[in-house]
Design an enzyme around this catalytic site. Sequence first.
Site, PDB file in Angstrom:
ATOM      1  N   GLN A 109      11.876  -2.518   4.285  1.00 42.16           N
ATOM      2  CA  GLN A 109      10.930  -3.178   3.374  1.00 42.16           C
ATOM      3  C   GLN A 109      11.596  -3.678   2.094  1.00 42.16           C
ATOM      4  O   GLN A 109      11.034  -4.524   1.406  1.00 42.16           O
ATOM      5  CB  GLN A 109       9.793  -2.217   3.012  1.00 42.16           C
ATOM      6  CG  GLN A 109       8.910  -1.863   4.189  1.00 42.16           C
ATOM      7  CD  GLN A 109       7.864  -0.843   3.791  1.00 42.16           C
ATOM      8  OE1 GLN A 109       8.098   0.359   3.895  1.00 42.16           O
ATOM      9  NE2 GLN A 109       6.713  -1.295   3.310  1.00 42.16           N
ATOM     10  N   CYS A 117       0.168  -0.487   3.670  1.00 40.82           N
ATOM     11  CA  CYS A 117       1.608  -0.758   3.717  1.00 40.82           C
ATOM     12  C   CYS A 117       1.969  -1.575   2.484  1.00 40.82           C
ATOM     13  O   CYS A 117       1.279  -2.555   2.175  1.00 40.82           O
ATOM     14  CB  CYS A 117       1.948  -1.539   4.986  1.00 40.82           C
ATOM     15  SG  CYS A 117       3.705  -1.915   5.169  1.00 40.82           S
ATOM     16  N   LEU A 118       3.012  -1.174   1.784  1.00 43.33           N
ATOM     17  CA  LEU A 118       3.430  -1.925   0.589  1.00 43.33           C
ATOM     18  C   LEU A 118       3.843  -3.351   0.960  1.00 43.33           C
ATOM     19  O   LEU A 118       3.832  -4.230   0.090  1.00 43.33           O
ATOM     20  CB  LEU A 118       4.579  -1.196  -0.121  1.00 43.33           C
ATOM     21  CG  LEU A 118       4.165   0.055  -0.914  1.00 43.33           C
ATOM     22  CD1 LEU A 118       5.389   0.893  -1.293  1.00 43.33           C
ATOM     23  CD2 LEU A 118       3.381  -0.327  -2.160  1.00 43.33           C
ATOM     24  N   GLY A 176       4.896   6.010   1.167  1.00 49.41           N
ATOM     25  CA  GLY A 176       6.002   5.911   2.109  1.00 49.41           C
ATOM     26  C   GLY A 176       6.661   4.549   1.991  1.00 49.41           C
ATOM     27  O   GLY A 176       6.005   3.566   1.621  1.00 49.41           O
ATOM     28  N   HIS A 188       8.949   0.727  10.924  1.00 50.64           N
ATOM     29  CA  HIS A 188       9.609  -0.334  10.150  1.00 50.64           C
ATOM     30  C   HIS A 188      11.087  -0.461  10.524  1.00 50.64           C
ATOM     31  O   HIS A 188      11.637  -1.566  10.564  1.00 50.64           O
ATOM     32  CB  HIS A 188       9.520  -0.035   8.643  1.00 50.64           C
ATOM     33  CG  HIS A 188       8.228  -0.420   8.010  1.00 50.64           C
ATOM     34  ND1 HIS A 188       7.765  -1.718   7.966  1.00 50.64           N
ATOM     35  CD2 HIS A 188       7.295   0.320   7.348  1.00 50.64           C
ATOM     36  CE1 HIS A 188       6.606  -1.759   7.315  1.00 50.64           C
ATOM     37  NE2 HIS A 188       6.297  -0.530   6.927  1.00 50.64           N
ATOM     38  N   HIS A 221       4.633   5.675  10.748  1.00 44.13           N
ATOM     39  CA  HIS A 221       4.495   4.311  10.215  1.00 44.13           C
ATOM     40  C   HIS A 221       5.841   3.815   9.670  1.00 44.13           C
ATOM     41  O   HIS A 221       6.263   2.691   9.958  1.00 44.13           O
ATOM     42  CB  HIS A 221       3.420   4.328   9.112  1.00 44.13           C
ATOM     43  CG  HIS A 221       3.275   3.059   8.339  1.00 44.13           C
ATOM     44  ND1 HIS A 221       2.104   2.320   8.333  1.00 44.13           N
ATOM     45  CD2 HIS A 221       4.122   2.388   7.526  1.00 44.13           C
ATOM     46  CE1 HIS A 221       2.267   1.262   7.556  1.00 44.13           C
ATOM     47  NE2 HIS A 221       3.484   1.278   7.056  1.00 44.13           N
TER      48      HIS A 221
END
Length: 166
Positions: free
Chosen positions: A51, A93-94, A46, A139, A135
């Site tokens: 991000q 999370c990236l 995701g 963001h 999630h």
Amino acid sequence: MALLKILVFPDPRLRTLAEPIMDFDDSLKKLSEDMLETMYEGSGIGLAATQVNVHKRIIVVDISEEKNSPLILVNPTLKKIINPEKKSYSEGCLSVPGFYEELLRPSSVEINAYDVNGDEVNIVTEGLLSVVIQHEMDHLDGKMMVDFISNIKREMIRKKLLKSKA
Ligand code: QAP
Ligand code: CO
């Protein structure tokens, strides 16, 4: 297609409130393709536009093993908590590379959103897909998984990620 740079916690730009998308044009399609490419490249399931420092309300998700089932959601909103019973998932999370935390979220939700063509979609979801969508939607409001853990854990992660910064 192009790879985008992923912001890493505690970059303050991750706290930006994303704006609704008004135009379902070619630039939106390009953004969604670049986000998917960036997510797959990072072995993610995701990614939210926040991000990659684009402060628009779009997320991409693919929880399939084969990485061939992309889901693109524009202007997603939580329509209904179908099952408020909270389930625990180990979330990554990236933007928080190398860290996983057990978080509790409602186990089933209904999401209202639009696809890249501007067609409305309603999704009733549970399990991992539901967790990842919740999630990623966080963001877009500048919220991150580290906000749900203890101050001491968050501080440890913040220090480690600042140290490993290139
Ligand atoms: C959100 O996160 C998610 O630390 C998506 O070194 C993930 O794709 C929600 C990733 C799991 C719930 C459960 C993380 C890749 C990818 C890392 C991701 C890493 C490499 C995270
Ligand atoms: Co994330």
